[in-house]
Design a protein around this motif. Structure first.
Motif, PDB file in Angstrom:
ATOM      1  N   MET A 149       0.955  -1.322  -0.032  1.00 55.05           N
ATOM      2  CA  MET A 149      -0.055   0.079  -0.252  1.00 55.05           C
ATOM      3  C   MET A 149       0.837   1.307   0.052  1.00 55.05           C
ATOM      4  O   MET A 149       0.442   2.270  -0.634  1.00 55.05           O
ATOM      5  N   LEU A 150       2.000   1.254   0.708  1.00 51.49           N
ATOM      6  CA  LEU A 150       2.882   2.358   0.596  1.00 51.49           C
ATOM      7  C   LEU A 150       3.426   2.562  -0.986  1.00 51.49           C
ATOM      8  O   LEU A 150       3.648   3.745  -1.243  1.00 51.49           O
ATOM      9  N   LEU A 151       3.747   1.440  -1.620  1.00 57.16           N
ATOM     10  CA  LEU A 151       3.710   1.714  -3.361  1.00 57.16           C
ATOM     11  C   LEU A 151       2.809   2.352  -3.965  1.00 57.16           C
ATOM     12  O   LEU A 151       2.933   3.162  -4.930  1.00 57.16           O
ATOM     13  N   VAL A 152       1.646   2.193  -3.522  1.00 56.17           N
ATOM     14  CA  VAL A 152       0.531   2.825  -3.957  1.00 56.17           C
ATOM     15  C   VAL A 152       0.232   4.221  -3.746  1.00 56.17           C
ATOM     16  O   VAL A 152       0.015   5.149  -4.541  1.00 56.17           O
ATOM     17  N   LYS A 164      18.966  14.329  -4.923  1.00 63.16           N
ATOM     18  CA  LYS A 164      18.458  14.636  -6.482  1.00 63.16           C
ATOM     19  C   LYS A 164      16.975  14.685  -6.079  1.00 63.16           C
ATOM     20  O   LYS A 164      16.260  15.573  -7.228  1.00 63.16           O
ATOM     21  N   LEU A 165      16.343  14.596  -5.019  1.00 62.82           N
ATOM     22  CA  LEU A 165      14.896  14.728  -4.831  1.00 62.82           C
ATOM     23  C   LEU A 165      14.681  15.768  -3.926  1.00 62.82           C
ATOM     24  O   LEU A 165      15.282  16.131  -2.909  1.00 62.82           O
ATOM     25  N   ASN A 166      13.656  16.713  -4.304  1.00 65.57           N
ATOM     26  CA  ASN A 166      13.168  17.990  -3.624  1.00 65.57           C
ATOM     27  C   ASN A 166      11.850  17.957  -2.954  1.00 65.57           C
ATOM     28  O   ASN A 166      11.594  18.968  -2.188  1.00 65.57           O
ATOM     29  N   PHE A 167      11.135  16.973  -3.313  1.00 70.24           N
ATOM     30  CA  PHE A 167       9.566  16.736  -2.948  1.00 70.24           C
ATOM     31  C   PHE A 167       9.180  15.661  -2.405  1.00 70.24           C
ATOM     32  O   PHE A 167       8.449  15.875  -1.464  1.00 70.24           O
ATOM     33  N   VAL A 168       9.823  14.475  -2.731  1.00 75.62           N
ATOM     34  CA  VAL A 168       9.582  13.194  -2.219  1.00 75.62           C
ATOM     35  C   VAL A 168      10.642  12.361  -1.546  1.00 75.62           C
ATOM     36  O   VAL A 168      10.775  11.106  -1.547  1.00 75.62           O
ATOM     37  N   MET A 169      11.709  13.331  -0.921  1.00 74.32           N
ATOM     38  CA  MET A 169      12.714  12.494  -0.291  1.00 74.32           C
ATOM     39  C   MET A 169      12.458  11.701   0.761  1.00 74.32           C
ATOM     40  O   MET A 169      13.019  10.696   0.924  1.00 74.32           O
ATOM     41  N   ASP A 170      11.224  12.087   1.275  1.00 76.95           N
ATOM     42  CA  ASP A 170      10.912  11.232   2.686  1.00 76.95           C
ATOM     43  C   ASP A 170      10.279  10.028   2.185  1.00 76.95           C
ATOM     44  O   ASP A 170      10.359   8.742   2.785  1.00 76.95           O
ATOM     45  N   TYR A 171       9.193   9.930   1.280  1.00 80.67           N
ATOM     46  CA  TYR A 171       8.757   8.864   0.694  1.00 80.67           C
ATOM     47  C   TYR A 171       9.739   7.859   0.138  1.00 80.67           C
ATOM     48  O   TYR A 171       9.592   6.689   0.500  1.00 80.67           O
ATOM     49  N   VAL A 193      10.638   7.473  -8.054  1.00 83.90           N
ATOM     50  CA  VAL A 193      10.780   6.544  -6.726  1.00 83.90           C
ATOM     51  C   VAL A 193      10.256   5.203  -6.870  1.00 83.90           C
ATOM     52  O   VAL A 193      10.612   4.220  -6.351  1.00 83.90           O
ATOM     53  N   ILE A 194       9.103   5.354  -7.371  1.00 78.27           N
ATOM     54  CA  ILE A 194       8.071   4.062  -7.547  1.00 78.27           C
ATOM     55  C   ILE A 194       8.876   2.950  -8.458  1.00 78.27           C
ATOM     56  O   ILE A 194       8.948   1.924  -8.187  1.00 78.27           O
ATOM     57  N   ALA A 195       9.316   3.722  -9.537  1.00 81.14           N
ATOM     58  CA  ALA A 195       9.945   2.716 -10.604  1.00 81.14           C
ATOM     59  C   ALA A 195      11.166   2.091 -10.107  1.00 81.14           C
ATOM     60  O   ALA A 195      11.418   0.946 -10.567  1.00 81.14           O
ATOM     61  N   ARG A 196      12.078   2.714  -9.327  1.00 82.22           N
ATOM     62  CA  ARG A 196      13.162   2.114  -8.634  1.00 82.22           C
ATOM     63  C   ARG A 196      12.916   1.197  -7.555  1.00 82.22           C
ATOM     64  O   ARG A 196      13.672   0.468  -6.755  1.00 82.22           O
ATOM     65  N   HIS A 220      -0.316   2.679  -8.382  1.00 82.66           N
ATOM     66  CA  HIS A 220       0.252   4.007  -8.047  1.00 82.66           C
ATOM     67  C   HIS A 220      -0.219   5.428  -8.982  1.00 82.66           C
ATOM     68  O   HIS A 220      -0.707   6.281  -8.429  1.00 82.66           O
ATOM     69  N   ALA A 221       0.089   5.115 -10.082  1.00 82.73           N
ATOM     70  CA  ALA A 221      -0.172   6.047 -11.046  1.00 82.73           C
ATOM     71  C   ALA A 221      -1.857   6.339 -11.046  1.00 82.73           C
ATOM     72  O   ALA A 221      -2.100   7.513 -11.320  1.00 82.73           O
TER      73      ALA A 221
END
Length: 260
Positions: A149-152, A177-184, A230-233, A244-245
């Motif tokens: 669910m975290l992947l979603v 390299k991440l500015n918005f979802v570094m926590d995710y 992030v999801i792709a990796r 997720h998309a």
């Protein structure tokens, strides 16, 4: 006894949030937690931030220097932190009363857990709770205790999440390299090492206001692009990437209506 509780380090990245920073600092210091380290890394703010920080000279550690952005400031703080338990708190967010003692007790009672997260309310510019349905949705997802669910969707609230130094030493730093979802990205990386302990108590408040970086419509495309990376990796499964998309499309429409 409280004196035996683990040292908690809290890192605050800061830039021109003088309107909120004193409230954030007070929300930490007013906890009365006896084994606390509060580190503020300011990026040369030109508002009232510096004068506010000087008021707390004897209670916190702070520096004001140029950085490469929020994630860089967080990592500088994490490298400087000396606590056994660590987190970061944005200066427009808040810890709720008693949260540090509750977190410490969880880590003491469960020495095997390496990180934990709890509930987080959403507040507006005046500190009033808003978007209660969004909070309820995230709280329901917390009950799933599921990495899938975290992947979603990112149902883990950053201000309500704490981790041990030992897992940070394995996971490394936040991705600059991440500015918005570094926590995710970090939660997914931590979960690869160990699942979190999820506690059903409110620990923090996330503030939404006009200058909020992750809620600004002007940043939406960059936010979604980073999230997709992030999801792709994080998974090779086309099913979870697709889910997720789809979820992102639905939530983008809902947030657009709320913001409109």
């Amino acid at each position: 006894m409280l004196s035996e509780y683990p040292k908690i380090s809290i890192v605050m990245p800061s830039l021109n949030q003088g309107k909120y920073i004193e409230l954030a600092i007070q929300s930490v210091l007013s906890q009365g937690y006896p084994n606390l380290e509060l580190l503020v890394f300011d990026a040369c703010s030109n508002d009232e931030t510096i004068s506010i920080l000087k008021k707390f000279d004897h209670q916190i550690s702070w520096v004001s220097q140029k950085d490469k952005g929020q994630t860089d400031a967080i990592n500088k703080g994490l490298r400087s932190a000396s606590g056994e338990v660590i987190t970061y708190l944005n200066v427009d967010d808040l810890l709720l009363p008693g949260s540090l003692e509750r977190v410490a007790k969880e880590f003491i009672a469960h020495p095997d857990i390496l990180w934990l997260t709890g509930r987080c309310r959403i507040v507006n510019d005046q500190g009033n709770e808003i978007r209660k349905l969004v909070t309820l949705y995230k709280n329901l997802l917390l009950l799933s205790k599921s990495r899938h669910m975290l992947l979603v969707t990112n149902y883990i609230s950053q201000p309500a999440t704490f981790w041990r130094r030992s897992i940070m030493e394995k996971a490394g730093w936040f991705d600059e390299k991440l500015n918005f979802v570094m926590d995710y990205d970090y939660w997914l990386r931590l979960w690869n090492l160990a699942p979190p302990r999820i506690i059903q108590h409110e620990l923090a408040a996330f503030r939404i206001h006009q200058q909020s970086k992750t809620t600004s419509a002007g940043h939406l495309n960059r936010y979604i692009d980073e999230e997709s990376q992030v999801i792709a990796r994080s998974t090779g499964s086309s099913f979870w990437r697709g889910l997720h998309a789809l979820h992102r499309q639905v939530m983008t429409l809902l947030y657009a209506k709320m913001n409109g």
